[in-house]
Design a protein around this motif. Structure first.
Motif, PDB file in Angstrom:
ATOM      1  N   ARG A 135     117.814  65.408  61.926  1.00 21.37           N
ATOM      2  CA  ARG A 135     118.112  66.790  62.313  1.00 21.37           C
ATOM      3  C   ARG A 135     119.413  66.858  63.109  1.00 21.37           C
ATOM      4  O   ARG A 135     120.199  67.788  62.937  1.00 21.37           O
ATOM      5  CB  ARG A 135     116.965  67.374  63.147  1.00 21.37           C
ATOM      6  CG  ARG A 135     115.706  67.660  62.351  1.00 21.37           C
ATOM      7  CD  ARG A 135     114.811  68.672  63.066  1.00 21.37           C
ATOM      8  NE  ARG A 135     114.410  68.223  64.382  1.00 21.37           N
ATOM      9  CZ  ARG A 135     113.322  67.491  64.616  1.00 21.37           C
ATOM     10  NH1 ARG A 135     112.544  67.104  63.610  1.00 21.37           N
ATOM     11  NH2 ARG A 135     113.012  67.134  65.860  1.00 21.37           N
ATOM     12  N   MET A 136     119.646  65.875  63.990  1.00 26.64           N
ATOM     13  CA  MET A 136     120.904  65.833  64.756  1.00 26.64           C
ATOM     14  C   MET A 136     122.102  65.642  63.824  1.00 26.64           C
ATOM     15  O   MET A 136     123.157  66.269  64.014  1.00 26.64           O
ATOM     16  CB  MET A 136     120.863  64.693  65.770  1.00 26.64           C
ATOM     17  CG  MET A 136     119.794  64.828  66.841  1.00 26.64           C
ATOM     18  SD  MET A 136     119.787  63.350  67.907  1.00 26.64           S
ATOM     19  CE  MET A 136     118.345  63.655  68.915  1.00 26.64           C
ATOM     20  N   ILE A 137     121.914  64.797  62.803  1.00 29.07           N
ATOM     21  CA  ILE A 137     123.006  64.552  61.854  1.00 29.07           C
ATOM     22  C   ILE A 137     123.338  65.819  61.086  1.00 29.07           C
ATOM     23  O   ILE A 137     124.511  66.173  60.894  1.00 29.07           O
ATOM     24  CB  ILE A 137     122.625  63.405  60.887  1.00 29.07           C
ATOM     25  CG1 ILE A 137     122.518  62.077  61.658  1.00 29.07           C
ATOM     26  CG2 ILE A 137     123.650  63.277  59.759  1.00 29.07           C
ATOM     27  CD1 ILE A 137     121.949  60.940  60.843  1.00 29.07           C
ATOM     28  N   ARG A 138     122.280  66.527  60.618  1.00 27.07           N
ATOM     29  CA  ARG A 138     122.518  67.783  59.884  1.00 27.07           C
ATOM     30  C   ARG A 138     123.195  68.829  60.762  1.00 27.07           C
ATOM     31  O   ARG A 138     123.972  69.656  60.273  1.00 27.07           O
ATOM     32  CB  ARG A 138     121.181  68.324  59.361  1.00 27.07           C
ATOM     33  CG  ARG A 138     120.625  67.549  58.166  1.00 27.07           C
ATOM     34  CD  ARG A 138     119.496  68.310  57.488  1.00 27.07           C
ATOM     35  NE  ARG A 138     118.348  68.505  58.377  1.00 27.07           N
ATOM     36  CZ  ARG A 138     117.337  67.648  58.485  1.00 27.07           C
ATOM     37  NH1 ARG A 138     117.339  66.514  57.782  1.00 27.07           N
ATOM     38  NH2 ARG A 138     116.328  67.898  59.291  1.00 27.07           N
ATOM     39  N   ALA A 139     122.899  68.805  62.065  1.00 25.19           N
ATOM     40  CA  ALA A 139     123.538  69.754  62.991  1.00 25.19           C
ATOM     41  C   ALA A 139     124.964  69.359  63.343  1.00 25.19           C
ATOM     42  O   ALA A 139     125.691  70.138  63.960  1.00 25.19           O
ATOM     43  CB  ALA A 139     122.695  69.880  64.268  1.00 25.19           C
ATOM     44  N   GLY A 140     125.380  68.131  62.957  1.00 25.98           N
ATOM     45  CA  GLY A 140     126.737  67.665  63.243  1.00 25.98           C
ATOM     46  C   GLY A 140     126.923  67.110  64.633  1.00 25.98           C
ATOM     47  O   GLY A 140     128.063  66.919  65.072  1.00 25.98           O
TER      48      GLY A 140
END
Length: 371
Positions: A105-110
């Motif tokens: 989820r952190m990766i998708r949020a950038g």
């Protein structure tokens, strides 16, 4: 009218103040969140550099500052992933079972920082999330305050209106009392002097009618004790009175059950309600048409319907017919239906409303009373 305008102005001021407070809170919170988000990003870049220095250090490197920077992060959730997608390290995360999903989820949020062969994933701190939610909480509080304030103003307005109607009613009863008593005495004297006069019984009926009207006005504002009475008899009294006071072109139709319908009520006041509806119906029909009085019994309530073949009520006016001061008559005061609703709802704990109305075809008022 001045009180109504003042209430409207206060409501507008409250709504405008609420909007201004809400917009100001959202703007201030937006800028604070943006600045805090940038600051957390800078802190995480420093933290990632400290982690890189720790990974590259040898036995001769002084790690005091590096370790201090790494240990200083007690608020921002961090997950460190390797090239294979495994977890090398994490901080400030309580739920260790779903860390991979959390990292994705952190990766998708950038919210990531690449350091050599490792990917540092981070999330917003609890303080930042609370700050983001706070303006909406504040907006809810302001909205509740405005609603409560408007409700208090409307209640105050309603209470003042009630005092006006009660005072007007009692003063009317008081002013009628003396001349009605005098008229009753004169009628009795005339009966003794002219016992065979055919007009005296009609005069006596009219004087007693005035006495009844004064009695009704005197009861407005108090809570008369309801007693078991025949609804059939009350409606018959109204029909009898309307037949004597209207032209032959107005037809009164009764739809009553064969047995007596007994209801706890104040017969004098409730008769006034039905009379008022019938008089309004005669005005709406311009003295020509049919008024149908229907009495029904349901499982938990008694229902009375007053239907006319008059000009009907416009849809935009249906919700205002019981508002004090509202009238479609050129000389009307707009108090009759307001007092009728007060008698039905406050004194008899029932309901009165417009069941149906169509312009050019007529209107049906419905009254529901508990059995």
């Amino acid at each position: 009218m001045q009180w109504t305008d003042r209430i409207r102005q206060v409501k507008i001021i409250l709504v405008v103040a609420a909007v201004v407070i809400a917009v100001a809170s959202l703007l201030v919170s937006h800028f604070l969140v943006r600045d805090l988000s940038i600051e957390e990003r800078n802190r995480m870049e420093v933290w990632a550099q400290a982690l890189h220095s720790l990974n590259e250090a040898d036995e001769n490197t002084d790690l005091t500052l590096v370790l201090s920077v790494i240990e200083e992060n007690n608020t921002i959730p961090v997950i460190v992933l390797n090239n294979e997608g495994g977890i090398d390290d994490y901080r400030n995360i309580k739920d260790s079972l779903n860390m991979l999903a959390y990292a994705h989820r952190m990766i998708r949020a950038g919210d990531t920082i690449r350091i050599d062969s490792q990917l540092v994933c981070y999330d917003e701190s609890i303080m930042l999330k609370r700050l983001q939610a706070w303006p909406y909480v504040q907006l809810g509080i302001v909205l509740i305050f405005v609603v409560v304030a408007i409700f208090a103003l409307l209640s105050s307005k309603r209470a003042e209106q009630n005092k006006v109607w009660v005072g007007l009613s009692k003063e009317t009863a008081h002013q009628l009392g003396t001349p009605v008593s005098s008229l009753m005495a004169w009628v009795e004297m005339l009966k003794e002097q002219y016992p065979d006069d055919d007009l005296l019984p009609e005069m006596d009926k009219d004087v007693k009618r005035l006495q009844l009207i004064a009695e009704r006005f005197s009861k407005i504002g108090s809570l008369p004790e309801p007693v078991e009475s025949s609804m059939n008899e009350v409606l018959e009294h109204v029909v009898s009175y309307m037949d004597r006071r209207t032209s032959n072109q107005v037809q009164m139709v009764r739809r009553f059950p064969d047995h007596e319908v007994i209801v706890k009520m104040n017969a004098s006041l409730f008769e006034w309600v039905i009379e008022n509806l019938c008089k309004n119906a005669v005005d709406a029909m311009e003295g020509k048409g049919t008024i149908t009085l229907t009495l029904m019994e349901e499982e938990q309530r008694v229902v009375i319907e007053v239907q006319d073949t008059g000009k009907g009520i416009r849809k935009k006016d249906v919700n205002n017919v019981f508002t004090p001061g509202f009238t479609t008559k050129k000389r009307g005061w707009g108090l009759g239906l307001s007092l009728a609703r007060r008698i039905v709802e406050e004194y008899h704990k029932g309901r009165i409303f417009v069941k149906q109305s169509e312009v050019g075809k007529g209107t049906t008022f419905r009254i529901e009373l508990r059995r």
